[in-house]
Design a protein around this motif. Structure first.
Motif, PDB file in Angstrom:
ATOM      1  N   GLY A 125       7.730 -12.692  19.053  1.00 53.42           N
ATOM      2  CA  GLY A 125       7.491 -14.091  18.718  1.00 53.42           C
ATOM      3  C   GLY A 125       6.141 -14.405  18.105  1.00 53.42           C
ATOM      4  N   VAL A 126       5.358 -13.378  17.763  1.00 53.21           N
ATOM      5  CA  VAL A 126       4.042 -13.609  17.163  1.00 53.21           C
ATOM      6  C   VAL A 126       4.223 -13.775  15.646  1.00 53.21           C
ATOM      7  CG1 VAL A 126       1.756 -12.629  16.734  1.00 53.21           C
ATOM      8  CG2 VAL A 126       2.874 -12.278  18.951  1.00 53.21           C
ATOM      9  N   LEU A 184      -1.908 -14.793  22.612  1.00 52.71           N
ATOM     10  CA  LEU A 184      -1.804 -15.670  21.446  1.00 52.71           C
ATOM     11  C   LEU A 184      -1.094 -16.977  21.775  1.00 52.71           C
ATOM     12  CD1 LEU A 184      -1.069 -13.104  18.628  1.00 52.71           C
ATOM     13  CD2 LEU A 184      -3.188 -14.342  19.047  1.00 52.71           C
ATOM     14  N   LYS A 185      -0.126 -16.942  22.656  1.00 54.36           N
ATOM     15  CA  LYS A 185       0.578 -18.171  23.033  1.00 54.36           C
ATOM     16  C   LYS A 185      -0.371 -19.176  23.664  1.00 54.36           C
ATOM     17  CE  LYS A 185       5.104 -16.090  23.703  1.00 54.36           C
ATOM     18  NZ  LYS A 185       6.070 -15.578  24.683  1.00 54.36           N
ATOM     19  N   GLY A 186      -1.371 -18.689  24.357  1.00 55.68           N
ATOM     20  CA  GLY A 186      -2.316 -19.571  25.024  1.00 55.68           C
ATOM     21  C   GLY A 186      -3.458 -20.052  24.150  1.00 55.68           C
ATOM     22  N   ASP A 240      -5.282 -21.026  17.894  1.00 51.90           N
ATOM     23  CA  ASP A 240      -6.073 -20.659  16.725  1.00 51.90           C
ATOM     24  C   ASP A 240      -6.476 -19.183  16.710  1.00 51.90           C
ATOM     25  OD1 ASP A 240      -7.720 -20.935  18.921  1.00 51.90           O
ATOM     26  OD2 ASP A 240      -9.399 -21.757  17.769  1.00 51.90           O
ATOM     27  N   ALA A 241      -6.060 -18.427  17.696  1.00 58.92           N
ATOM     28  CA  ALA A 241      -6.455 -17.018  17.799  1.00 58.92           C
ATOM     29  C   ALA A 241      -5.572 -16.131  16.921  1.00 58.92           C
ATOM     30  CB  ALA A 241      -6.369 -16.550  19.252  1.00 58.92           C
ATOM     31  N   LYS A 242      -6.145 -14.996  16.527  1.00 56.10           N
ATOM     32  CA  LYS A 242      -5.434 -13.971  15.776  1.00 56.10           C
ATOM     33  C   LYS A 242      -5.737 -12.613  16.405  1.00 56.10           C
ATOM     34  CE  LYS A 242      -5.298 -16.335  11.356  1.00 56.10           C
ATOM     35  NZ  LYS A 242      -5.387 -16.187   9.916  1.00 56.10           N
TER      36      LYS A 242
END
Length: 102
Positions: free
Chosen positions: A70-71, A28-30, A33-35
């Motif tokens: 951290g998400v 997700l960090k990379g 816009d992803a979930k």
């Protein structure tokens, strides 16, 4: 992307869940816009309704671990639990899957 396997009758996050949680958090960090989709599964033993509730609690435990990593919660989709039927490995069935959102 990852799977977290749980003990019979437990929603306590197992110690080995760290790898799957960290992999998902890095993914997700990379991708801003992803979930993630989280889906809890149950084995075929015991009461179906209790198992489905347990699957929800397991998915919530994984969600809390992701948040601690951290998400943001708005990047985590909680999917309805799935009850496994038929022949298969009960240990494999007691899991939460972490997948890129569809």
């Amino acid at each position: 992307m990852g799977k977290v396997f749980f003990e019979v009758g437990s929603s306590a996050l197992p110690a080995d869940a760290t790898a799957a949680v960290n992999t998902a958090a890095e993914f997700l960090k990379g991708k801003s816009d992803a979930k993630l989709d989280l889906t809890g599964y149950t084995d075929k033993s015991g009461d179906v309704e209790k198992n489905l509730e347990l699957a929800k609690e397991r998915a919530k435990a994984v969600r809390e671990a992701l948040k601690a990593a951290g998400v943001p919660e708005d990047r985590i989709n909680m999917k309805p639990p799935v009850s496994i039927t038929g022949s298969g490995d009960n240990a494999e069935a007691r899991r939460v899957e972490l997948n890129p959102a569809s």
